[in-house]
Design a protein around this motif. Structure first.
Motif, PDB file in Angstrom:
ATOM      1  N   SER A 196      44.966  37.378  39.423  1.00 18.16           N
ATOM      2  CA  SER A 196      45.435  38.579  38.720  1.00 18.16           C
ATOM      3  C   SER A 196      45.351  39.826  39.594  1.00 18.16           C
ATOM      4  CB  SER A 196      44.614  38.785  37.447  1.00 18.16           C
ATOM      5  OG  SER A 196      43.249  38.996  37.756  1.00 18.16           O
ATOM      6  N   TRP A 197      46.131  40.841  39.181  1.00 18.81           N
ATOM      7  CA  TRP A 197      46.121  42.167  39.784  1.00 18.81           C
ATOM      8  C   TRP A 197      46.056  43.199  38.668  1.00 18.81           C
ATOM      9  CZ3 TRP A 197      48.686  38.029  41.574  1.00 18.81           C
ATOM     10  CH2 TRP A 197      48.630  37.741  42.936  1.00 18.81           C
ATOM     11  N   SER A 198      45.333  44.293  38.895  1.00 22.81           N
ATOM     12  CA  SER A 198      45.264  45.380  37.920  1.00 22.81           C
ATOM     13  C   SER A 198      45.142  46.698  38.683  1.00 22.81           C
ATOM     14  CB  SER A 198      44.076  45.204  36.978  1.00 22.81           C
ATOM     15  OG  SER A 198      44.035  46.241  36.019  1.00 22.81           O
ATOM     16  N   GLU A 199      46.027  47.669  38.361  1.00 22.68           N
ATOM     17  CA  GLU A 199      46.082  48.925  39.111  1.00 22.68           C
ATOM     18  C   GLU A 199      46.243  50.108  38.164  1.00 22.68           C
ATOM     19  OE1 GLU A 199      48.309  47.761  43.220  1.00 22.68           O
ATOM     20  OE2 GLU A 199      49.513  47.595  41.391  1.00 22.68           O
ATOM     21  N   ARG A 200      45.886  51.293  38.670  1.00 25.96           N
ATOM     22  CA  ARG A 200      46.055  52.543  37.932  1.00 25.96           C
ATOM     23  C   ARG A 200      46.707  53.584  38.836  1.00 25.96           C
ATOM     24  NH1 ARG A 200      44.843  49.520  34.434  1.00 25.96           N
ATOM     25  NH2 ARG A 200      43.317  49.785  32.761  1.00 25.96           N
ATOM     26  N   ALA A 233      49.244  45.526  35.061  1.00 29.33           N
ATOM     27  CA  ALA A 233      48.445  44.328  35.302  1.00 29.33           C
ATOM     28  C   ALA A 233      49.356  43.124  35.211  1.00 29.33           C
ATOM     29  CB  ALA A 233      47.306  44.223  34.295  1.00 29.33           C
ATOM     30  N   TYR A 234      49.132  42.161  36.074  1.00 26.60           N
ATOM     31  CA  TYR A 234      49.949  40.950  36.062  1.00 26.60           C
ATOM     32  C   TYR A 234      49.157  39.827  36.703  1.00 26.60           C
ATOM     33  CZ  TYR A 234      50.983  43.008  40.665  1.00 26.60           C
ATOM     34  OH  TYR A 234      50.877  43.591  41.903  1.00 26.60           O
ATOM     35  N   TYR A 273      51.719  36.575  32.932  1.00 28.23           N
ATOM     36  CA  TYR A 273      51.845  37.767  32.091  1.00 28.23           C
ATOM     37  C   TYR A 273      52.116  38.994  32.960  1.00 28.23           C
ATOM     38  CZ  TYR A 273      47.110  38.991  33.623  1.00 28.23           C
ATOM     39  OH  TYR A 273      46.019  39.311  34.395  1.00 28.23           O
ATOM     40  N   TYR A 274      52.772  39.967  32.347  1.00 28.16           N
ATOM     41  CA  TYR A 274      52.959  41.279  32.970  1.00 28.16           C
ATOM     42  C   TYR A 274      52.734  42.332  31.898  1.00 28.16           C
ATOM     43  CZ  TYR A 274      54.926  45.277  35.415  1.00 28.16           C
ATOM     44  OH  TYR A 274      55.088  46.506  35.999  1.00 28.16           O
TER      45      TYR A 274
END
Length: 772
Positions: A613-617, A590-591, A555-556
């Motif tokens: 997974s990765w998640s950033e702001r 997030a992906y 997912y992206y």
């Protein structure tokens, strides 16, 4: 708008009646209680056509005139076969009896259908009440939201909390519905338990990718929870007790086969022993804490095509303290928060092909803090209130054009009232209120349509949602296209893909990671617009004899206009003119990849999952405008949940369950920079001042501290003794954190060192349940 209308015109069906075809429609129900069953499979063995019952148990199947051999299935129930000659439209009420089918399912046409067949199992995992009831628990409390956290892509906010985050989103981006009504705070006991009493719940649906157009208002996921409807045939009940709470549920017919009711209550015991101890010690005050839930529901059947429902949920947490010193001084403190939801719903079958549902609902979340003090001459009061009210009317229609094509459409009108952090300070001399300027009202209007096609190897859902949000003279309009598809590449090997645009018009201002009641819901304004998100998914699944499945999905997700408090702001300042001056507005992304293998039948059932997974702001004015890790950016997540059922003997069923979780740690912002600041006004003339008055601590990079890996192993063992056909006793034993891993719950900095706080060692518990 032009493109949206063209798409709508293209997909809107032409209503053409085919000759020599008739429609079989009706409801599938539980034979013991007449509860309607969601997701039951109806299959015509003669023609190979089939369908599935909707959220309200209704189904419609149009087929050629002639002999029909119907087979109706639902998980946990015995299949039922019906033979009829179809020569006109026919309405059926099909009741299934509880029991497990031993025979192996060999015919591909009999494979279990799903309410959204185009979605992958990872985007809509199958969650049953049996799974929730059998999962190992802490302190004997089964919890829907904690069981969800074993699923890939779903992470808990902090250890043993009910709050959860989906695919890089925050907890407020999950649309959580109870009987179709949004619940705005789902936490009891500062987030350690959820508000959902499992004894009152019938069905749970989770969707985290390819969200159909009938759902809107959040960015990350939908959790749709349905309450039980009440037993139409006989009176029955459940009493259960755990170290945390006692629960009692009673249901039965209002009139045989015409109407039914259910009442379910839960309450904690923490305050009772505390009050007794304080009384015995002769203390001059009383303090304590408790929470409770109350679910009620009633329904009435006017005729086979018309049914009315009325349901209510209310729950509250209450922290209190009363203190008295002689007759001269006394104080009172109350801190409480809770929800009220109620809905009046009408199901109407207009024809064998057209099913409708009309709902009028009210939802409110409120928290209050009240402090009073009084002596002979003075009296003071401090009070804070935060509240969100939602009044909505919605209509939903399912039009079964053919076995291959279902057209869904509907609308919703909402009125919302926001009162965030209203403060009152009162004394003998004055009465002052703050933040009244933050009271706002908003209106919302939505329309949607879905085109669901089942073309054999290809299944797809194409539609869209048009939303309008109107607040304080500012209007926002958004078009949200939705698309999802599944294709059978080879026998039992499927690929799936989806694209979703979502809009969230409200924001949650929070300082915590686990759903504190002080979190504030606020409306979008002319300065801070709605949150937006786009998500794309693609996956592959392999099924082996309808027993074991292997699934992988990537997912992206991209998010816009996400908010957080500005640096140095901890809460709404009563001297500020508006909340939107205290926040930063930025972007998120997030992906990742999710893997899951699942076994659904046999004595051993369970699932094993892994998420990478990765998640950033990113916010302008923070971290030099660069991307930084979101606090729930957990790189690795491994979960295992399984249950083994022993062979039944002497009307006794035993089972053993095991759950294991391993996750990368959360991210925290820990001060690593010190500088000298100014003294507060009035202190600059003092002869002496403390270091803490001038030393300021901050950090160059947000979320600069990574907590260590989190993991624990839980086990459970249950014994069910069937006393009579209608009475049973269940004993549940569990051990949380078997090997006593002291996971970090939080970190703080003191004397230049980062120190760890852990809350949950090994915890054994026992629970008891009596059904009658």
């Amino acid at each position: 708008m032009k493109n949206f209308i063209l798409i709508l015109a293209f997909f809107t069906p032409l209503f053409i009646n085919a000759q020599n075809k008739h429609t079989i429609s009706g409801y599938v129900t539980d034979g013991s209680s007449d509860e309607r069953l969601t997701g039951a499979t109806i299959f015509n063995k003669t023609t190979g056509k089939g369908t599935v019952s909707n959220n309200y148990g209704f189904f419609s199947l149009t087929d050629m005139e002639g002999n029909c051999q119907l087979e109706i299935r639902f998980v946990g129930f015995k299949k039922k076969a019906l033979v009829l000659y179809l020569e006109k439209d026919t309405f059926l009420n099909v009741s299934l009896q509880r029991g497990i089918e031993i025979e192996e399912i060999k015919v591909r046409g009999h494979e279990i259908k799903r309410s959204n067949p185009e979605l992958s199992i990872l985007s809509q995992p199958g969650i049953t009440m049996q799974m929730i009831e059998s999962a190992p628990v802490i302190l004997g409390e089964h919890d829907i939201l904690k069981t969800l956290q074993f699923m890939p892509g779903i992470k808990q906010g902090a250890e043993n909390t009910a709050s959860f985050n989906v695919r890089g989103g925050s907890a407020d981006q999950n649309l959580i519905l109870l009987d179709g009504v949004p619940v705005y705070n789902v936490n009891h006991l500062m987030g350690f338990f959820s508000v959902f009493n499992t004894d009152a719940v019938k069905d749970v649906v989770l969707i985290k990718g390819g969200i159909p157009a009938r759902y809107g208002g959040r960015l990350s996921s939908v959790l749709d929870i349905s309450m039980k409807e009440g037993n139409l045939n006989k009176n029955s009940g459940v009493f259960s007790i755990s170290p945390v709470s006692g629960r009692f549920t009673y249901e039965g017919p209002i009139k045989q086969d015409k109407g039914a009711f259910i009442v379910s209550a839960r309450r904690t015991f923490f305050d009772i022993p505390m009050a007794a101890i304080q009384k015995l010690n002769g203390e001059g005050g009383v303090y304590g804490y408790y929470f409770y839930d109350l679910n009620t529901k009633a329904n009435w059947i006017f005729n086979p095509g018309s049914r009315l429902y009325l349901s209510l949920y209310t729950g509250k947490d209450n922290l209190f303290s009363n203190t008295r010193v002689g007759n001269d001084w006394k104080s009172r403190y109350r801190y409480n928060w809770g929800n009220i939801t109620t809905v009046l719903r009408w199901n109407k079958v207009f024809s064998s092909k057209l099913f409708s549902n009309f709902s009028l609902y009210y939802s409110r979340f409120r928290h209050n803090e009240l402090g009073k003090a009084k002596d002979k001459n003075t009296q003071t009061l401090f009070k804070t209130t935060s509240e969100l009210q939602d009044i909505s009317f919605k209509s939903d229609f399912d039009f079964y054009v053919s076995p291959q094509y279902t057209f869904r459409f509907g609308s919703k009108l909402s009125h919302l009232v926001f009162n965030p952090n209203i403060i009152q300070v009162k004394s003998t001399e004055s009465d002052i209120s703050f933040n009244n300027q933050n009271r706002t009202q908003a209106a919302r209007a939505d329309v949607y349509f879905e085109n669901a096609f089942d073309l054999g190897k290809l299944k797809l859902n194409a539609g869209g949602r048009l939303s309008g949000y109107f607040t304080e003279g500012k209007n926002y309009f958004h078009i949200q296209p939705r698309f999802s598809a599944g294709f059978e590449l080879f026998p039992h090997i499927n690929i799936s893909t989806s694209y979703t645009q979502m809009v969230q018009n409200i924001h949650l201002l929070t300082n915590s990671s686990f759903g504190m009641p002080t979190d504030l819901w606020v409306a979008s304004t002319d300065k801070v617009g709605p949150q937006l998100a786009q998500q794309f998914t693609m996956g592959l699944s392999k099924q082996i004899r309808n027993e074991i499945s292997f699934n992988i999905e990537g997912y992206y997700k991209r998010m816009h206009d996400v908010v957080r408090f500005d640096e140095g702001v901890a809460f709404l300042n009563p001297k500020e003119s508006a909340w939107d001056r205290n926040v930063l507005v930025g972007e998120g992304r997030a992906y990742g990849m999710e893997f899951m293998t699942q076994k659904n039948s046999g004595r051993l059932t369970g699932m094993l999952s892994y998420t990478l997974s990765w998640s950033e702001r990113k916010y302008v004015g923070l971290n030099n405008g660069n991307w930084f890790p979101f606090k729930y950016d957990r790189r690795h997540d491994v979960s295992f949940l399984a249950e083994y059922r022993f062979k039944e003997s002497w009307k006794t069923t035993r089972s053993f369950s095991i759950g294991f979780t391993l996750q990368s740690g959360n991210n925290l912002s820990v001060a690593d920079v010190e500088y000298e600041g100014l003294l507060t006004p009035g202190r600059e003339l003092a002869d002496y001042h403390y270091d803490w008055e001038v030393i300021r601590q901050t950090y160059d990079n947000p979320n600069n501290f990574k907590m260590p890996t989190f993991h624990h192993l839980d086990i459970g063992y249950s014994i069910v003794k069937q006393k009579t056909d209608s009475k049973s006793v269940t004993w549940s034993f569990s051990v949380y954190n078997v090997y006593n891993r002291m996971n970090p719950w939080y970190y703080y900095k003191s004397e230049g060192k980062v120190k760890q706080v852990s809350l949950f060692p090994i915890i054994p518990s026992v629970g008891f349940k009596y059904e009658f």
